[in-house]
Motif scaffolding. Sequence first.
Motif, short mmCIF file in Angstrom:
data_model
loop_
_atom_site.label_atom_id
_atom_site.label_comp_id
_atom_site.label_asym_id
_atom_site.label_seq_id
_atom_site.Cartn_x
_atom_site.Cartn_y
_atom_site.Cartn_z
N ASN A 30 0.82 -1.22 0.00
CA ASN A 30 0.00 0.00 0.00
C ASN A 30 0.85 1.26 0.00
O ASN A 30 1.67 1.48 0.89
N CYS A 31 0.67 2.10 -1.01
CA CYS A 31 1.29 3.43 -1.06
C CYS A 31 0.22 4.45 -0.65
O CYS A 31 -0.83 4.54 -1.31
N GLU A 32 0.45 5.17 0.42
CA GLU A 32 -0.57 6.09 0.93
C GLU A 32 -0.87 7.24 -0.03
O GLU A 32 -2.00 7.71 -0.12
N LYS A 33 0.15 7.69 -0.76
CA LYS A 33 -0.04 8.78 -1.71
C LYS A 33 0.10 8.27 -3.14
O LYS A 33 0.91 7.39 -3.41
N ASN A 34 -0.67 8.85 -4.04
CA ASN A 34 -0.59 8.49 -5.45
C ASN A 34 0.71 9.01 -6.06
O ASN A 34 0.96 10.21 -6.05
N GLY A 35 1.53 8.10 -6.59
CA GLY A 35 2.80 8.50 -7.17
C GLY A 35 2.89 8.23 -8.66
O GLY A 35 3.90 8.51 -9.29
N GLY A 36 1.81 7.68 -9.23
CA GLY A 36 1.82 7.35 -10.65
C GLY A 36 2.25 5.91 -10.88
O GLY A 36 2.85 5.26 -10.01
N LYS A 37 1.94 5.39 -12.05
CA LYS A 37 2.21 4.00 -12.36
C LYS A 37 3.69 3.65 -12.25
O LYS A 37 4.06 2.59 -11.72
N ALA A 38 4.56 4.55 -12.72
CA ALA A 38 5.99 4.28 -12.69
C ALA A 38 6.48 4.02 -11.27
O ALA A 38 7.21 3.05 -11.01
N GLU A 39 6.06 4.87 -10.33
CA GLU A 39 6.51 4.72 -8.95
C GLU A 39 5.87 3.50 -8.29
O GLU A 39 6.51 2.81 -7.48
N ALA A 40 4.61 3.23 -8.63
CA ALA A 40 3.94 2.05 -8.07
C ALA A 40 4.65 0.77 -8.50
O ALA A 40 4.89 -0.13 -7.68
N VAL A 41 4.99 0.66 -9.78
CA VAL A 41 5.70 -0.52 -10.28
C VAL A 41 7.08 -0.60 -9.64
O VAL A 41 7.54 -1.67 -9.22
N ARG A 42 7.76 0.54 -9.55
CA ARG A 42 9.11 0.57 -8.96
C ARG A 42 9.10 0.06 -7.52
O ARG A 42 9.92 -0.79 -7.14
N GLN A 43 8.16 0.55 -6.72
CA GLN A 43 8.06 0.12 -5.33
C GLN A 43 7.76 -1.37 -5.23
O GLN A 43 8.33 -2.09 -4.41
N GLY A 44 6.85 -1.84 -6.08
CA GLY A 44 6.49 -3.25 -6.07
C GLY A 44 7.64 -4.16 -6.49
O GLY A 44 7.87 -5.22 -5.88
N MET A 45 8.40 -3.74 -7.50
CA MET A 45 9.53 -4.55 -7.97
C MET A 45 10.61 -4.65 -6.90
O MET A 45 11.16 -5.73 -6.66
N LEU A 46 10.92 -3.54 -6.25
CA LEU A 46 11.93 -3.55 -5.20
C LEU A 46 11.47 -4.38 -4.01
O LEU A 46 12.28 -5.06 -3.36
N HIS A 47 10.17 -4.34 -3.72
CA HIS A 47 9.61 -5.13 -2.63
C HIS A 47 9.74 -6.63 -2.91
O HIS A 47 10.20 -7.40 -2.06
N LEU A 48 9.37 -7.06 -4.12
CA LEU A 48 9.44 -8.48 -4.46
C LEU A 48 10.88 -8.97 -4.58
O LEU A 48 11.16 -10.14 -4.33
N ALA A 49 11.80 -8.07 -4.96
CA ALA A 49 13.20 -8.47 -5.14
C ALA A 49 13.82 -8.94 -3.82
O ALA A 49 14.86 -9.62 -3.83
N LYS A 50 13.20 -8.61 -2.69
CA LYS A 50 13.71 -9.04 -1.39
C LYS A 50 13.37 -10.50 -1.08
O LYS A 50 13.91 -11.08 -0.15
N ASP A 51 12.46 -11.08 -1.88
CA ASP A 51 12.04 -12.46 -1.65
C ASP A 51 13.05 -13.41 -2.31
O ASP A 51 13.14 -13.47 -3.54
N PRO A 52 13.82 -14.17 -1.52
CA PRO A 52 14.89 -15.00 -2.10
C PRO A 52 14.41 -16.16 -2.96
O PRO A 52 15.18 -16.69 -3.76
N GLN A 53 13.14 -16.56 -2.84
CA GLN A 53 12.67 -17.72 -3.61
C GLN A 53 12.33 -17.37 -5.05
O GLN A 53 12.21 -18.26 -5.89
#
Length: 378
Positions: A199-222
Amino acid sequence: MKILAIDDQLLILMSLEKRLIELGYEVKTADSGEKGIDIFKTFLPDLVIVDINMPGLSGLDVVKHIRLEEKSKTPIVVMSGNTDEKIIVDGFDLGIDDYMKKPVSLSEVAARVKRIIGTPAESNTGAKSEGQMLQQYCVGVVIPCYNEEERLSGEAFKNFVYNNLGYHLCFVNDGSTDSTLEVLEELRKGNENKISVYNCEKNGGKAEAVRQGMLHLAKDPQLDYIGYLDADLSTDFRDFDDLVKTMETSDFKIVSGSRMSRMGANITKESARKIISMTINLIIRSILKMPFNDTQCGAKIMDKELVELVFQKKFITRWLFDVEIFMRMRKHYGKEKVQSMICEQPLKRWIHADGSKLSMKDSIQIVGQLAKIAIHYK
């Protein structure tokens, strides 16, 4: 009847465990070879199911230990995506009882287990697993969402993660002002291991939403691969899975969908939007100086090792981050090499969805944003 399952990919391991328990087996799991050996000594299973490609102690190392160190004749089944004939032969020489190649259905796994150790006295015969596949690789998918409560197809997403057990869907709520977050939390119920909500509390646009999601998933070692997909499912899940299969069977680092009109494909766009898209693509090709047909398709999959390189820094545009991804790769690897790392794969199906967040005014502003990209990445 007791089964020990060893696999470093939790998405696969938990799905396998759930199905075997439904069948009436007592199951213990381990996410590494070292843990598996420790459990084996005290659990004394009737069957061991083990993956080969694990960091640290490999599956074959586990087999060696059980056969040579423990001097045990406990049946062992290898379940792996490794198709190297020498490794398979080595496994049988060490004394494995069966070899299952991923992707493999849970129904086939159940049938092979029953053949080797029999069926438990108390079995849940009503539990169904038809169509459920254990993938060779684990894949994370970012799905950006902004005011999508009316367009989210919950059943489509649930059905996909039910049948494709190596996938994890991460929905990123981009500061929605409607009930999108509540819809996503409801979608996640009962699928917590396969669906997450960022959840992103503020709207940052599609680019930032995808960026945050990609960095979040990259922490998953599996996870082996990570990609993104539009929430309206204008790109069919079957097409997205085809992009993943191309990654699995090639040396490409990115496979990008392309909405090219051709015979045998169901590709529909509004006429005005199609003309604008063609014009924008011509400009993008001149900036990239690479022969892409459709950089802006919202379906892409990449090797996890690329995520930090292309997503660590914020994008300078809200909509044209796909172009920025390729510009960042070109700057890092050079034009010649990067073209061999990226595959543009035509989709079989793509339907323009009503309610697109990109207006005609936005399309005009894109030209200015492209000029900004050209200057910034020069």
